[in-house]
Design an enzyme around this catalytic site. Structure first.
Site, PDB file in Angstrom:
ATOM      1  N   TYR A  50      16.859  37.018  78.272  1.00 39.73           N
ATOM      2  CA  TYR A  50      16.456  37.674  79.522  1.00 39.73           C
ATOM      3  C   TYR A  50      17.631  37.715  80.493  1.00 39.73           C
ATOM      4  CZ  TYR A  50      14.227  38.453  84.049  1.00 39.73           C
ATOM      5  OH  TYR A  50      13.896  38.956  85.288  1.00 39.73           O
ATOM      6  N   THR A  64       3.767  37.521  89.744  1.00 35.63           N
ATOM      7  CA  THR A  64       3.242  38.641  88.948  1.00 35.63           C
ATOM      8  C   THR A  64       2.759  38.033  87.636  1.00 35.63           C
ATOM      9  OG1 THR A  64       5.331  39.028  87.791  1.00 35.63           O
ATOM     10  CG2 THR A  64       5.034  40.197  89.883  1.00 35.63           C
TER      11      THR A  64
HETATM   12  N1  LIG Z   1       8.324  38.446  88.637  1.00 39.43           N
HETATM   13  C1  LIG Z   1       9.509  37.899  88.844  1.00 39.43           C
HETATM   14  O1  LIG Z   1       9.600  36.700  89.169  1.00 39.43           O
HETATM   15  C2  LIG Z   1      10.763  38.711  88.690  1.00 39.43           C
HETATM   16  C3  LIG Z   1      11.962  38.165  89.183  1.00 39.43           C
HETATM   17  C4  LIG Z   1      13.128  38.889  89.047  1.00 39.43           C
HETATM   18  C5  LIG Z   1      13.113  40.139  88.463  1.00 39.43           C
HETATM   19  N2  LIG Z   1      11.935  40.650  87.988  1.00 39.43           N
HETATM   20  C6  LIG Z   1      11.999  41.990  87.364  1.00 39.43           C
HETATM   21  O2  LIG Z   1      11.120  42.867  88.030  1.00 39.43           O
HETATM   22  C7  LIG Z   1      10.636  43.852  87.110  1.00 39.43           C
HETATM   23  C8  LIG Z   1       9.115  43.850  87.149  1.00 39.43           C
HETATM   24  O3  LIG Z   1       8.676  42.551  86.789  1.00 39.43           O
HETATM   25  P1  LIG Z   1       7.181  42.047  87.056  1.00 39.43           P
HETATM   26  O4  LIG Z   1       7.261  40.591  87.286  1.00 39.43           O
HETATM   27  O5  LIG Z   1       6.509  42.925  88.034  1.00 39.43           O
HETATM   28  O6  LIG Z   1       6.578  42.227  85.592  1.00 39.43           O
HETATM   29  P2  LIG Z   1       5.081  42.530  85.102  1.00 39.43           P
HETATM   30  O7  LIG Z   1       4.075  42.150  86.124  1.00 39.43           O
HETATM   31  O8  LIG Z   1       5.013  41.953  83.739  1.00 39.43           O
HETATM   32  O9  LIG Z   1       5.090  44.135  84.999  1.00 39.43           O
HETATM   33  C9  LIG Z   1       6.000  44.775  84.156  1.00 39.43           C
HETATM   34  C10 LIG Z   1       5.706  46.262  84.174  1.00 39.43           C
HETATM   35  O10 LIG Z   1       6.622  46.901  83.250  1.00 39.43           O
HETATM   36  C11 LIG Z   1       5.869  47.548  82.227  1.00 39.43           C
HETATM   37  N3  LIG Z   1       6.630  47.523  80.990  1.00 39.43           N
HETATM   38  C12 LIG Z   1       7.007  46.444  80.257  1.00 39.43           C
HETATM   39  N4  LIG Z   1       7.672  46.833  79.172  1.00 39.43           N
HETATM   40  C13 LIG Z   1       7.723  48.196  79.216  1.00 39.43           C
HETATM   41  C14 LIG Z   1       8.258  49.191  78.369  1.00 39.43           C
HETATM   42  N5  LIG Z   1       8.871  48.890  77.208  1.00 39.43           N
HETATM   43  N6  LIG Z   1       8.116  50.489  78.707  1.00 39.43           N
HETATM   44  C15 LIG Z   1       7.473  50.833  79.854  1.00 39.43           C
HETATM   45  N7  LIG Z   1       6.949  49.949  80.702  1.00 39.43           N
HETATM   46  C16 LIG Z   1       7.078  48.637  80.376  1.00 39.43           C
HETATM   47  C17 LIG Z   1       4.541  46.806  82.176  1.00 39.43           C
HETATM   48  O11 LIG Z   1       3.465  47.559  81.638  1.00 39.43           O
HETATM   49  P3  LIG Z   1       3.125  47.542  80.050  1.00 39.43           P
HETATM   50  O12 LIG Z   1       3.181  46.119  79.614  1.00 39.43           O
HETATM   51  O13 LIG Z   1       1.784  48.181  79.930  1.00 39.43           O
HETATM   52  O14 LIG Z   1       4.195  48.380  79.444  1.00 39.43           O
HETATM   53  C18 LIG Z   1       4.303  46.574  83.681  1.00 39.43           C
HETATM   54  O15 LIG Z   1       3.848  47.768  84.287  1.00 39.43           O
HETATM   55  C19 LIG Z   1      11.213  43.471  85.746  1.00 39.43           C
HETATM   56  O16 LIG Z   1      12.366  44.224  85.491  1.00 39.43           O
HETATM   57  C20 LIG Z   1      11.548  41.989  85.926  1.00 39.43           C
HETATM   58  O17 LIG Z   1      12.561  41.563  85.065  1.00 39.43           O
HETATM   59  C21 LIG Z   1      10.762  39.967  88.099  1.00 39.43           C
END
Ligand SMILES: NC(=O)c1ccc[n+]([C@@H]2O[C@H](COP(=O)([O-])OP(=O)(O)OC[C@H]3O[C@@H](n4cnc5c(N)ncnc54)[C@H](OP(=O)(O)O)[C@@H]3O)[C@@H](O)[C@H]2O)c1
Length: 232
Positions: free
Chosen positions: A150, A185
């Protein structure tokens, strides 16, 4: 105004969709799972009936699906804003994470954004107008135990975004790299946040939207947001 958001069915992507919808943008959304994606589309359309919301299921880790999604978006409009948000997070260490983890993370967290940006940019450059956001992570700024594939994918995403910023300067396209710390999330499923230790998805959405409000000659290059008490 039109915004494309990948991974918009939940979490940070959904929060970003909500804030742009509440400010009158038309939305073009994707995620893999169509049930949750269409549910978000219907929910937001009910709350914001004046805007257009379109959604298309797409696995952005697959180049052919990125191409189909990009062409589908461009058939409606050239975007003013693109948010490369789709991402996966599977903790692990380089030496013992499952075989294929790096490929999976790179394809989803990096190639999705790389290909989509290359497909959409020519039309945005023609207008000399637009704003690209790449949702990276604090895992792109500092290595940590259990970061593994990651963290590696997010370091690569940061490199992509920084290079893009340099290339886009003369084209009038803004590029903002967003580095969130821990955000509540599904990635943090099961985490007890009753003490409000980690951030909310709306915190990230507000900063992304705020970065679109500046004059054409100002570009927010990086947004780094951490929980008040720091990283976990
Ligand atoms: N939450 C944190 O603490 C955090 C911190 C730093 C950065 N981030 C970044 O923020 C972004 C969003 O994270 P989140 O925490 O909101 O994650 P999340 O709640 O798991 O949501 C991820 C979203 O991306 C979609 N997704 C995953 N794989 C995909 C694919 N191959 N094609 C199209 N859509 C896809 C998922 O839907 P489906 O599964 O239905 O495809 C969902 O809509 C990510 O890039 C993550 O690395 C998150």
């Amino acid at each position: 105004m039109n915004v494309i958001i990948t991974g918009a069915s939940k979490g940070i992507g959904k929060a970003i969709a909500e804030i742009f919808a509440s400010n009158g943008y038309n939305l073009f959304l994707c995620s893999r799972g169509e049930v949750s994606l269409y549910k978000v589309m219907e929910e937001l359309q009910t709350r914001f009936p004046a805007i257009t919301i379109k959604a298309k299921p797409a696995d952005m880790s697959k180049k052919e699906e990125v191409i189909a999604f990009a062409n589908w978006c461009l058939s409606f409009a050239v975007p003013d804003v693109v948010v490369n948000n789709a991402g996966i997070f599977h903790p692990g260490n380089v030496l013992d994470e499952p075989e294929g983890s790096l490929e999976n993370h790179i394809e989803t967290n990096l190639y999705s954004a790389y290909h989509l940006t290359r497909l959409l940019s020519p039309k945005m450059i023609e207008r000399k107008l637009g704003h690209l956001f790449n949702i990276c992570s604090i895992a792109a700024l500092k290595a940590y135990k259990n970061g593994g594939a990651y963290s590696i994918s997010k370091f690569a995403m940061n490199g992509f975004s920084m290079n893009l910023r340099e290339e886009m300067k003369s084209h009038g396209i803004k590029v903002t790299t967003v580095h969130p710390g821990a955000v509540l999330t599904d990635s943090w499923d099961g985490f007890d946040n009753t003490s409000k230790r980690i951030m909310e998805a709306t915190d990230i959405a507000k900063m992304v939207y705020a970065a679109t409000l500046l004059s054409p000659q100002a570009c927010v290059e990086e947004i780094v947001i951490r929980p008040q008490l720091g990283d976990l």
